[in-house]
Design an enzyme around this catalytic site. Structure first.
Site, short mmCIF file in Angstrom:
data_model
loop_
_atom_site.label_atom_id
_atom_site.label_comp_id
_atom_site.label_asym_id
_atom_site.label_seq_id
_atom_site.Cartn_x
_atom_site.Cartn_y
_atom_site.Cartn_z
N GLU A 154 38.42 -0.55 18.21
CA GLU A 154 37.40 0.23 17.48
C GLU A 154 37.41 1.64 18.05
OE1 GLU A 154 35.76 -1.34 15.14
OE2 GLU A 154 36.50 -3.32 15.71
N CYS A 182 29.50 6.77 18.06
CA CYS A 182 30.67 6.81 17.18
C CYS A 182 30.22 6.95 15.73
CB CYS A 182 31.49 5.55 17.35
SG CYS A 182 30.47 4.10 17.33
P1 NAD Z 1 37.41 6.48 26.10
O1 NAD Z 1 38.43 6.16 25.10
O2 NAD Z 1 37.64 7.68 26.93
O3 NAD Z 1 37.24 5.28 27.12
C1 NAD Z 1 36.99 3.96 26.68
C2 NAD Z 1 37.46 2.98 27.73
O4 NAD Z 1 38.86 3.03 27.85
C3 NAD Z 1 36.92 3.26 29.12
O5 NAD Z 1 36.62 2.03 29.74
C4 NAD Z 1 38.08 3.93 29.79
O6 NAD Z 1 38.06 3.80 31.21
C5 NAD Z 1 39.25 3.20 29.20
N1 NAD Z 1 40.52 3.94 29.18
C6 NAD Z 1 40.71 5.26 29.14
N2 NAD Z 1 42.02 5.54 29.04
C7 NAD Z 1 42.66 4.37 29.01
C8 NAD Z 1 44.03 4.00 28.87
N3 NAD Z 1 44.98 4.90 28.74
N4 NAD Z 1 44.32 2.70 28.82
C9 NAD Z 1 43.37 1.77 28.90
N5 NAD Z 1 42.09 2.05 29.06
C10 NAD Z 1 41.72 3.34 29.09
O7 NAD Z 1 36.02 6.54 25.34
P2 NAD Z 1 34.59 6.84 25.89
O8 NAD Z 1 34.48 8.28 26.26
O9 NAD Z 1 34.20 5.84 26.93
O10 NAD Z 1 33.71 6.54 24.60
C11 NAD Z 1 33.56 7.43 23.58
C12 NAD Z 1 34.51 7.14 22.43
O11 NAD Z 1 34.33 5.80 21.99
C13 NAD Z 1 34.26 7.99 21.22
O12 NAD Z 1 35.49 8.37 20.66
C14 NAD Z 1 33.52 7.05 20.27
O13 NAD Z 1 33.62 7.40 18.92
C15 NAD Z 1 34.16 5.76 20.58
N6 NAD Z 1 33.33 4.64 20.23
C16 NAD Z 1 33.67 3.87 19.14
C17 NAD Z 1 32.87 2.81 18.78
C18 NAD Z 1 33.19 1.95 17.59
O14 NAD Z 1 32.59 0.90 17.44
N7 NAD Z 1 34.09 2.33 16.72
C19 NAD Z 1 31.70 2.52 19.51
C20 NAD Z 1 31.41 3.31 20.61
C21 NAD Z 1 32.23 4.36 20.97
#
Ligand code: NAD
Length: 944
Positions: A707, A741
């Site tokens: 997501e 999001c």
């Molecule tokens: P992010 O993508 O930076 O991080 C999400 C998670 O991924 C964290 O736990 C992070 O440590 C981990 N991560 C980061 N890089 C990684 C990699 N290369 N490999 C594996 N894991 C990795 O996102 P964020 O800043 O925590 O959250 C905000 C984002 O999430 C926004 O883009 C938002 O739109 C999205 N979001 C989407 C939904 C949905 O349901 N579609 C819900 C909430 C948030």
């Protein structure tokens, strides 16, 4: 019955009232509009069509729009016959003035224009009855300071008029004096209300005027009542007369009357109490059901009527300190009041009956003949802006339970109309259990106090003064005050991953063997555990994630909802499902767990999203390795602690602490079967790539549940209800400072409404307050950390080069804040129209018409949520066909999806299209095995 008022007295008074009242019909039921109404009485869809037309009319420019809407509503109603036929005829541009004229005519029945001339004519006409008046400045919802100022000025204008010998008497709405009227900020609300009330009270003193505070929705009742008693205590000048309206449909109103008595005695002055039955029953019913809160009103009409009679008797017995005003149009209820007033020997000036302007005039005249002191409640204002008021009155006059309808249109007998209300023995509440956990009702002081206590306890406990500078420690900080280190946690060394996964795999086999029922029991126990500590969980988010109270509470409720919802869903999916059996062949399928899942969660819903993905993995029989985002670590630790209490083994569901490197290592690990990820698009795409590049020792495909982000748009059509659109946009764009999001980051307005929308949007945005989320007087808080703050500020700089800065709010100087910002003249190719900012930055765009607005909204890499404000059925249909988003919201905000009610997730580069909290979600954590068994043995088919 109190005292010696008897049922015979009441019946005698009632009969004489009815006898003279029934000689003529009220004006509303006469003439063409009267016939339209009468025809609508037994045709609910046609009545709804008429009300929809009245509702949208003030917004429509030109006869084509008026005709188009009227035709569409009648068409949708499916009504046929003479009247709908005639109405359809009128639904042509050349004739639509006719329909508009009829509506204006209806409005004039209930409303008076706000001019000295109109007021003088009305006063004169009512003086002939004779009746006094109370004036109400009717209008739209107040969303901005300018609108509240305008309301105050209208009230002052009314006070300054020539009242032709009457002492001025006004009815005011406290919510119209302050746009941000919020029980969570009682002190701030009071300050704002008082700033506009002060000149009103001063003017009221000059004219010895009465000010009656009108009552509104139940959610605001305690706050309005408290403010009223403050007014009585604070504005001691005896020259103004305080009064308040109280609603008989609330069981608690007796307590409020006692408070009025106490206040009157304490302050040594009389207090007016207007007793009404209550005008918001339908809304209260709808809201309580939607929110899962108890219905605040009596469900039964007779119970309200009986309560009203009891309260009227109480009020009339206390005319020594109260000034009772009995408001209504029900002959029986009024007869009760008159009987009590006579019994106590009350004279004019000691009590009165109040009735609405334009309602039940024959009854009004009958009362006047009997020398009952009368006051008419006169709404004054712009005829078109008063449409919401008009609809309430029409509803009241046409509902099947309407006493007016029964008195003059239906053939109800006098006996039936005057019968004492028979209250049925209370049944168990009809309300079905709420679909999701109710959010905390912060209008209740006990809940506010409990939350404040939990927050104080968490604030006291979360202080890490340790100064060790160890890079292997993660420091959890408070984004409002980043120097405040809430906790230090050792990161999970990458070298431990193999061991962790190895033991998770073993634990998973045990867990799977336990069976669905046992797993479900564990999850439900976890839900109970979180619910028992819900304020503590929410407090952690206030401190660590910078969430305001309501947002934090909603996240915790959502986490609990996921546990319930996935448990229920798994009970459907478990076991063998027969496809088709033949006499010699049996066929079924069953779902089996994939093995070890890694749950990679974002910080913005630190409990809900982590809990949701983990619950899905566990209930389907997998192990779940939780890797939350570091800025949400405290919530994750609290979740793991709650799991300990309900025996969900650490080996099965360990909490791993780390950032990008740890995430990458887990994704790449050959022993991992499922990756459940929610986060940004960049990371999501990296994960998909990495997961689908198998290692040599990996003999399976990894399943990725993914997501990602959004660039969500709200379309505002030419006929949109701007009150609702403005509130919906602000809540969607700035809720949790835009860090959802689902947040709205683009508004696409149809050209003809764009300017008006912009004006109201900015003015309403100005009333929002930004600051420490622990202090509930602020609406919005900081961004999650300095990096997020920098990113938002960078986008603001980009926006300034591309588009025009329309408005920027102010935020505290320190802490991770970025000012709420609205750009206009944004073009589809601009970066602020295409890239996810994840902060309070809103891009306004315009489209020539509705269809182009949809095309613009669809012009995005993302397709997560989308909204439409429109009142034209064809446009709402078009949106459902053409607007390509996972979650489409019509005439409401686009955030706040509820588990199981609005399954959530996007398509395109927002997600896979299999929605979270929906019926298909769990299947991604399992594989399906299909079993086909030949049961035929040498021509013999066993009977199994
Ligand atoms: P992010 O993508 O930076 O991080 C999400 C998670 O991924 C964290 O736990 C992070 O440590 C981990 N991560 C980061 N890089 C990684 C990699 N290369 N490999 C594996 N894991 C990795 O996102 P964020 O800043 O925590 O959250 C905000 C984002 O999430 C926004 O883009 C938002 O739109 C999205 N979001 C989407 C939904 C949905 O349901 N579609 C819900 C909430 C948030």
């Amino acid at each position: 019955m109190a005292g010696s008022v008897t049922e015979a007295d009441i019946l005698a008074i009632g009969q004489s009232l009815l006898q003279s009242a029934r000689q003529s019909k009220p004006a509303l039921y006469r003439g063409v509009s009267g016939q339209i109404l009468e025809r609508c009485l037994n045709d609910a869809p046609l009545r709804a069509a008429l009300f929809r037309f009245i509702d949208v009319l003030p917004q429509l420019k030109g006869s084509a729009a008026q005709a188009g809407h009227l035709a569409a509503y009648i068409e949708e109603s499916g009504s046929s016959g003479l009247l709908p036929g005639l109405m359809k005829l009128a639904a042509r541009p050349s004739l639509s003035w006719l329909a508009t004229l009829q509506v204006k005519h209806m409005a004039q029945n209930f409303l008076v224009e706000e001019s000295p001339h109109a007021m003088a004519a009305m006063l004169k006409a009512l003086a002939a009855v004779p009746a006094n008046i109370t004036l109400d400045a009717v209008g739209e919802a107040v969303l901005t300071d300018a609108e509240a100022d305008a309301y105050r000025d209208r009230v002052l204008w009314q006070l300054a008029q020539d009242w032709q010998g009457q002492v001025p008497h006004l009815s005011i709405k406290l919510t119209a004096l302050a746009p941000a009227f919020d029980p969570l900020d009682a002190a701030g609300t009071k300050k704002r209300v008082y700033s506009r009330l002060l000149p009103i009270i001063e003017a009221a003193c000059v004219r010895n005027a009465t000010l009656t505070v009108d009552m509104e929705h139940h959610e605001l009742k305690d706050q309005i009542v408290a403010l009223f008693f403050d007014m009585v205590a604070d504005f001691k000048d005896m020259r103004w007369q305080p009064a308040i309206a109280l609603q008989a449909y609330l069981p608690e109103t007796g307590d409020d009357i006692r408070r009025a008595l106490n206040s009157a005695q304490r302050n040594g002055r009389k207090i007016g109490v207007r007793l009404v039955k209550g005008a918001y029953w339908d809304q209260e019913q709808a809201w309580s059901q939607e929110r899962g809160w108890p219905m605040p009103c009596f469900r039964d009409k007779a119970a309200t009527d009986a309560h009203y009679e009891k309260l009227a008797a109480e009020l009339l017995a206390r005319s020594d300190v109260l000034l009772p005003a009995i408001a209504g149009h029900n002959p029986r209820s009024l007869a009760v009041a008159i009987a009590h007033a006579r019994h106590h020997g009350l004279r004019t000036g000691q009590w009165e009956v109040q009735m609405l302007y334009g309602m039940a005039e024959p009854l009004r005249n009958a009362l006047a003949q009997q020398k009952v002191p009368l006051r008419i409640y006169v709404p004054a204002g712009d005829l078109l802006a008063g449409m919401a008021y008009l609809i309430r009155r029409l509803l009241e006059n046409t509902a099947s339970t309407s006493i007016l309808r029964q008195t003059w249109l239906d053939a109800s007998s006098d006996d039936a109309l005057l019968k004492a209300p028979e209250v049925p023995t209370p049944k168990a509440p009809e309300q079905s259990p709420p679909a999701t956990l109710p959010l905390s009702d912060f209008s209740r002081s006990d809940i506010r106090n409990d939350f404040a206590k939990a927050l104080a306890a968490a604030s006291g406990a979360l202080h890490s003064n340790d100064r060790t500078d160890d890079p292997a420690l993660h420091l959890s900080r408070n984004p409002h005050q980043p120097s405040w280190v809430l906790g230090r946690t050792r990161m999970t060394p990458l070298s431990k991953i193999n061991v962790v996964i190895e033991s998770a795999r073993k634990a998973q086999q045990e867990w799977h063997k336990k069976g669905t029922a046992v797993r479900v029991r564990h999850l439900l126990a976890l839900a109970d555990q979180i619910e028992a500590e819900r304020h503590h969980f929410a407090a952690l988010q206030v401190l660590e994630a910078g969430k305001p109270w309501r947002e934090a509470d909603a996240d915790v409720a959502e986490a609990i909802d996921f546990l319930h919802y996935y448990s229920t869903q798994m009970l459907y999916l478990a076991g063998a499902h027969t496809t088709t059996n033949f006499p010699g062949e049996h066929n079924h399928y069953r779902y089996r767990p994939r093995g070890v899942a890694v749950v990679i969660a974002p910080w913005n819903f630190p409990l809900a999203i982590l809990t949701g993905m983990t619950a899905a993995a566990l209930v389907t029989g997998n192990a779940a390795l939780m890797k939350p985002a570091l800025p949400g670590l405290l919530s994750a630790q609290a979740l793991r602690a709650a799991m300990d209490k309900v025996d969900i083994p650490t080996a099965l569901c360990p909490l791993l602490v780390g950032g990008v490197e740890l995430g990458q290592a887990l994704v790449a690990h050959p022993q991992v079967d499922v990756i459940a990820f929610t986060g940004s698009r960049a990371v999501g795409l990296d994960i998909l790539r990495a997961a689908h590049t198998p290692y040599a020792e990996q003999a399976h495909l990894k399943q990725v549940v993914c997501e990602m982000g959004g660039k969500n748009a709200i379309i505002v059509d030419a006929d949109a209800d701007l009150d609702e659109a403005v509130l919906g946009i602000l809540a969607s764009a700035f809720g949790y400072s835009g860090q959802k999001c689902s947040a709205c980051s683009r508004v696409i307005a149809v050209e003809s409404i764009a300017e008006k929308l912009q004006e109201r949007l900015i003015a309403a945005a100005q009333t929002l307050r930004w600051g420490n989320p622990a202090d509930p007087s602020f609406d919005h808080g900081p961004l999650i950390n300095e990096a997020a703050q920098k990113k938002a500020l960078d986008y603001i700089a980009i926006g300034q080069t591309e588009a025009r800065l329309l408005w920027q709010g102010s935020v505290p100087d320190s802490g991770c804040y970025s000012p709420p910002t609205i750009f206009t003249d944004v073009k589809p190719e601009h970066r602020i129209a295409r890239e996810e900012v994840f902060g309070p930055v809103l891009a306004l765009m315009t489209a020539p018409d509705f269809a182009s607005a949809i095309t613009m909204a669809n012009d995005s890499d993302y397709a997560l949520t989308g909204g439409v404000y429109s009142r034209l059925p064809q446009h709402l249909e078009l949106a459902q066909r053409e607007y390509r988003v996972g979650n489409l919201y019509l005439n409401r905000r686009i955030t706040g999806a509820r588990v199981g009610v609005q399954p959530f997730g996007g398509i395109a580069l927002s997600g896979t299209g299999i929605q979270v909290g929906g019926p298909d979600y769990l299947k991604q954590f399992m594989w399906m095995q299909s079993v086909s068994q030949n049961v035929m043995r040498k021509g013999f088919v066993p009977d199994v």
